[in-house]
Design an enzyme around this catalytic site. Structure first.
Site, mmCIF file in Angstrom:
data_model
loop_
_atom_site.group_PDB
_atom_site.id
_atom_site.type_symbol
_atom_site.label_atom_id
_atom_site.label_comp_id
_atom_site.label_asym_id
_atom_site.label_seq_id
_atom_site.Cartn_x
_atom_site.Cartn_y
_atom_site.Cartn_z
ATOM 1 N N GLY B 160 -5.490 -5.724 2.874
ATOM 2 C CA GLY B 160 -5.693 -4.629 3.814
ATOM 3 C C GLY B 160 -6.482 -3.529 3.148
ATOM 4 O O GLY B 160 -6.594 -3.469 1.921
ATOM 5 N N CYS B 161 -7.059 -2.646 3.959
ATOM 6 C CA CYS B 161 -7.861 -1.570 3.371
ATOM 7 C C CYS B 161 -6.980 -0.601 2.594
ATOM 8 O O CYS B 161 -7.365 -0.122 1.531
ATOM 9 C CB CYS B 161 -8.677 -0.855 4.433
ATOM 10 S SG CYS B 161 -7.711 -0.160 5.777
ATOM 11 N N TYR B 162 -5.794 -0.313 3.123
ATOM 12 C CA TYR B 162 -4.911 0.625 2.415
ATOM 13 C C TYR B 162 -4.490 0.075 1.059
ATOM 14 O O TYR B 162 -4.568 0.787 0.046
ATOM 15 C CB TYR B 162 -3.699 0.968 3.277
ATOM 16 C CG TYR B 162 -4.007 1.882 4.437
ATOM 17 C CD1 TYR B 162 -4.615 3.119 4.216
ATOM 18 C CD2 TYR B 162 -3.673 1.543 5.738
ATOM 19 C CE1 TYR B 162 -4.888 3.984 5.273
ATOM 20 C CE2 TYR B 162 -3.936 2.405 6.802
ATOM 21 C CZ TYR B 162 -4.547 3.619 6.562
ATOM 22 O OH TYR B 162 -4.811 4.473 7.607
ATOM 23 N N GLN B 188 -7.556 7.932 6.907
ATOM 24 C CA GLN B 188 -8.562 6.951 7.275
ATOM 25 C C GLN B 188 -9.329 7.420 8.505
ATOM 26 O O GLN B 188 -8.779 8.100 9.374
ATOM 27 C CB GLN B 188 -7.858 5.637 7.590
ATOM 28 C CG GLN B 188 -8.792 4.455 7.690
ATOM 29 C CD GLN B 188 -8.050 3.209 8.085
ATOM 30 O OE1 GLN B 188 -7.090 3.280 8.838
ATOM 31 N NE2 GLN B 188 -8.483 2.067 7.596
ATOM 32 N N GLU B 257 -11.943 6.043 3.755
ATOM 33 C CA GLU B 257 -10.501 6.023 3.521
ATOM 34 C C GLU B 257 -10.191 6.565 2.141
ATOM 35 O O GLU B 257 -10.844 6.212 1.158
ATOM 36 C CB GLU B 257 -9.997 4.585 3.638
ATOM 37 C CG GLU B 257 -8.522 4.444 3.392
ATOM 38 C CD GLU B 257 -8.098 2.993 3.531
ATOM 39 O OE1 GLU B 257 -8.449 2.355 4.544
ATOM 40 O OE2 GLU B 257 -7.444 2.486 2.609
#
Lengths: 353, 353, 353, 353
Positions: B160-162, B188, B257
């Protein structure tokens, strides 16, 4: 104060307390002037500044329809003035506050000069204090925490916007002695940088960006620590006992601020207890709204409201509390009005709904 | 796959690995298609979706000049395909990944279906797993952490991006066994909400706003916890030992982000040690930039770079670490390409600089 | 109307005209409700809608602190209602307006249904009219142009936001018979698209974009043409004589609208004549500000003001005139209040400063 | 040029034409440097400026990963340089262009100094010309209009961004002799204001705003008029015959520009004729896309594309034509590269797709 003021302008004179805004060319001073100008009781009689002299304030800030011309602050022309909002930079404010106090004028100071009770803490973060003898006279102007003293104060030290959002989010936990450790991650719109023209405010660089600033060095920390210590059940405890981790970020909007607070608690806290704690704490507050869902800052934009939301995280055992405000309004200038209302015997919400 | 494709389009065919993107109508699938289309070696031969059928992808996403028409995914027409990016929602992805694997196609899956090693953890957060037998085959696709295994993998579970931003910010501390406790506050842009049309993405509601979401309930937490446990010196430790406090916020920009990580360390860490630790960790990484000042997300927009910055806070003793990425690029689709480069023997930076 | 309303809400009742807003779930209806709710004289007694039933309006629109619950509009429960704002889509509005008129309720209709005097023109642009018999009763609600008739009207057809900005920019030239040809290029924030959830309002697609829409087909054209013809010295002239070139664009902000008007004049006009013409035209208007520099829409945001600026271009001989408004305020909902003030005998600025 | 350049940087040297960017600290110069740096053939050997000396360009512009340090331009160290992009303000550019030409360096000049053929017109709008003797040597650098001459030119006068979008939208009509009168209403993102720090670029003032500027006084007008006259069938006609009404606006985004052109035609034009005219005009152009729907500027962001759309308005008889570009790319710096490609014999699209 020598710029000519039109008859139309003078016609607004009303009979209530006569007020000035010193430093009206910055974002927060200009908004304070706007709010005083449209206030049903206060009479705004002058706006002062060091630049833009003799220009009507509404030329510099078209949205704030204040026709008064910007003047230089002249100490010998302050007779009959009852109240002042001082919107100067830190350290520059104190001498002017002192001068105004000598003339019996009650002051709301937007700078950090009188926010800390401890001179040692001030000096640690800011250097020598220009007027330490006045520290004892000042009351910390987070209305919801110090209402009674504000009503009688000669100097109200208006809180910073970050402490306002953070402390309102954390106060119920602090009063219950529940804060063992806290991380505050704050996000703010670009108006928080003020009328400053550089890379941090240019739309091509600040828009579409998220930027942390003043890492491990934010001056709002001691103010939050001192107030949390005052709220704690065992008052008088050394504020140094709780070190607050505070970090600010600029995000690409104009006005709005979110303080996200992550609290390691001194004992487990359940959702129901938390809900009641917050509901009780703010049940009688006209400007604090405890909400059932995480708030967005747009919900409080251009209002004096603070929205607060708290949740217990079962996975980590921590409590997360959010405080959402408009940094220029409740964070600064409308809270100044809220305090002026109290100081001059008006209902706290006067001119702010 | 039956929409007619123009001769001009076919002319691009190249001789490298033949790839498809399944689920190309969403933000991340469309970007993966764009990056594959302009890649000098891969040959993108089809983009599939459940809506917008037979429309050229470049009509739906004008910025991504991919002329291929969107088709339905037909399992019996996959002969000769070497690689696939699957951009389906969680739980919907696994069956398609399984079908592609049966045909020998190597897959980068953008969903969460294969990111967790522990089936129990998956079931706790997501419910029953559609294809648990494939979990062992999957490699976690944070390139910088699992480069060697990715090169040989049949299924790469793209992070995931996080987790990408968070883990790159925290990995040096985790490897040194320094993380006793961590709070991650992530912000984000609205593209993170995807091609979803509701209040959370309407410019009048999302613009000029800051909104926390999924409070105390974010599914990216276990992925971060599991990877931090793997990085820790005493590998095999129960990931449950470290509970990560993770909180996401939407802020008003498109792509970008920031993961702000607040670490309580297991022992005091000085600035100099920290600097060296991060410099060493990423010295050889082509896409991780350790920077000397807090990064802004605009600095990495539309790139595969992650910018990392860490500081020791003398006041609190904590370490603050930031990871800044473009959520759609390094956070998702360009990292998928980085992984495909590795899987097919190309230099990792191919088509990404 | 059957949702329970709290005692606190009812306490606000005041004794002034009793009003409802029909269609309060859209942007303009919600704002009209907000303005009526905080108005010192009107008593807002109900807000109706077809969705979000029984939810307090302030849950759907947190910024508009209106605690009334959204109800269905029930014709047999309208006794004692004096005024209504109808915020329905075009064609849907007319039957409701008719129903309200039968009960003696005075209506401000925000739709296009009653804006045109000519039934033929209406039918050309919109198709069959649902209640043509009421056209004669309706007054065009651009306050500054039809103040006298509005005061006595049963139906006020509130203008579109584009005609409001355009006509206030052009009226002085029209009255002087100076418009031989005109191009109007209008730009508007995304709130102009309304509570619509699609590509045109998603921040990732609408942000950082500029998009013309409804090219060569904008329905606001006939409204502008008809009003310009009415203003012209030789009234009664066929409106078809002047064909207005109107083009709208969406730009990435929330609220705000700029009409840039390029006028080929019937004779040469000098700067000085122009200045006097505009100063005279609006000298007595409380909400039209003729400004000395090109205005920005931010200067009138969330106000009922229109800022107007005109210049003669020596190079081309044309006159350029700008009208800047907030599309939701003066462009729609606050102008509705301005009209209601007139209709019920209050000062025009009541509740709007 | 005396700042030390690292070995890593020098390693990039390639053997193609050696280029410099003079004035690389502004937005357009920095982007030109970025595009040259990543170009497969040109070798960027120096970036010069008057401020930020010895800082790597990538520190000032993190998104543009150009490691070269900013140096002062030293005329006696230009041996071996083949090409230069000059990004200086108007009037400041000409002497530097002259100096570079004396050394045989081929120049793309981003200023207005060499854009006009007529010295009289230049002097009318800008005052005395610093190097009038070079006007004859310069070619107007709108690639699509002057491709052949650009290939051989010593000085290419890169067009302004407004003329680029406007002329590409209008060229087919101009060539057909159809323009009797034209109004151009242009909207641009804040990057168009450049690296300027004041009210016009501060996010709190420029965000959420729409502002017309330079009313009735825009210097891009003569450039457009001169080029339209050149395109007209009866070449040599006095350009004064067509006076272009041009008006620019700033809207709240970073990069992007829309020219909306309203044309009164010399004879009626039907939709079908218009469609064919535009399709034919740009059929062979790699960077002009004639689209079937009104384009948004986001569709061309960070590309060298111009999207063009034209429509005949039956109601008014006018033709409306739109040109959408990225003001920093096709509007300035990537068009400079397009021209350099032509000048040095590379395919026009080299390094730009």
């Amino acid at each position: 104060m020598s710029c000519v003021t039109s008859a139309a302008t003078q016609a607004r004179a009303a009979g209530g307390p006569r007020a000035i805004v010193a430093g009206a060319t910055g974002f927060t001073g200009a908004l304070a002037a706007h709010l005083l100008w449209r206030h049903p009781d206060f009479e705004l009689v002058a706006v002062t500044g060091r630049s833009e002299l003799c220009r009507p304030l509404q030329e510099v800030y078209p949205r704030y329809r204040v026709p008064l011309a910007i003047e230089q602050l002249e100490p010998d022309r302050l007779e009959g003035i009852d109240a002042a909002v001082v919107a100067y930079p830190h350290a520059a404010a104190a001498p002017t506050v002192a001068m105004l106090r000598e003339r019996g004028i009650r002051v709301v100071d937007l700078s950090a000069d009188f926010r800390l009770r401890s001179l040692a803490t001030y000096e640690h973060w800011y250097g020598a204090h220009p007027r330490p003898e006045l520290l004892g006279e000042a009351v910390y102007g987070l209305t919801e925490l110090h209402r009674a003293q504000i009503a009688d104060a000669g100097i109200v030290a208006n809180p910073g916007c970050y402490p306002t959002a953070s402390l309102l989010a954390l106060a119920p936990l602090a009063r219950a002695g529940l804060i063992a450790d806290v991380v505050i991650d704050a996000k703010q719109g670009i108006s928080g940088a003020g009328r400053v023209f550089d890379e941090s405010t240019h739309l091509s660089m600040a828009g579409e960006n998220i930027v942390p600033y003043k890492v491990a060095a934010h001056r709002h920390t001691p103010e939050i620590e001192e107030q949390l210590a005052l709220l704690a059940p065992a008052q008088g405890k050394d504020p140094a006992d709780l070190r607050v981790q505070f970090q600010a970020h600029l995000v690409p909007l104009d006005q709005g601020e979110m303080a996200s607070c992550y609290v390691t608690t001194t004992r487990p806290v359940q959702a129901e207890e938390l809900r009641e704690m917050y509901a009780d704490a703010y049940a009688a507050e006209p400007f604090v709204e405890v909400v059932a869902d995480p708030p967005g800052v747009l919900e409080v934009r251009e209002t004096n409201y603070c929205r607060v939301f708290a949740a217990a995280d079962e996975h980590t055992g921590k409590v997360i509390a959010f405080g959402a405000i408009d940094n220029l309004w409740k964070g600064t200038s409308s809270q100044a009005l809220q305090n002026l209302n109290l100081m001059f015997g008006y209902p706290e919400t006067r001119g702010l709904l």
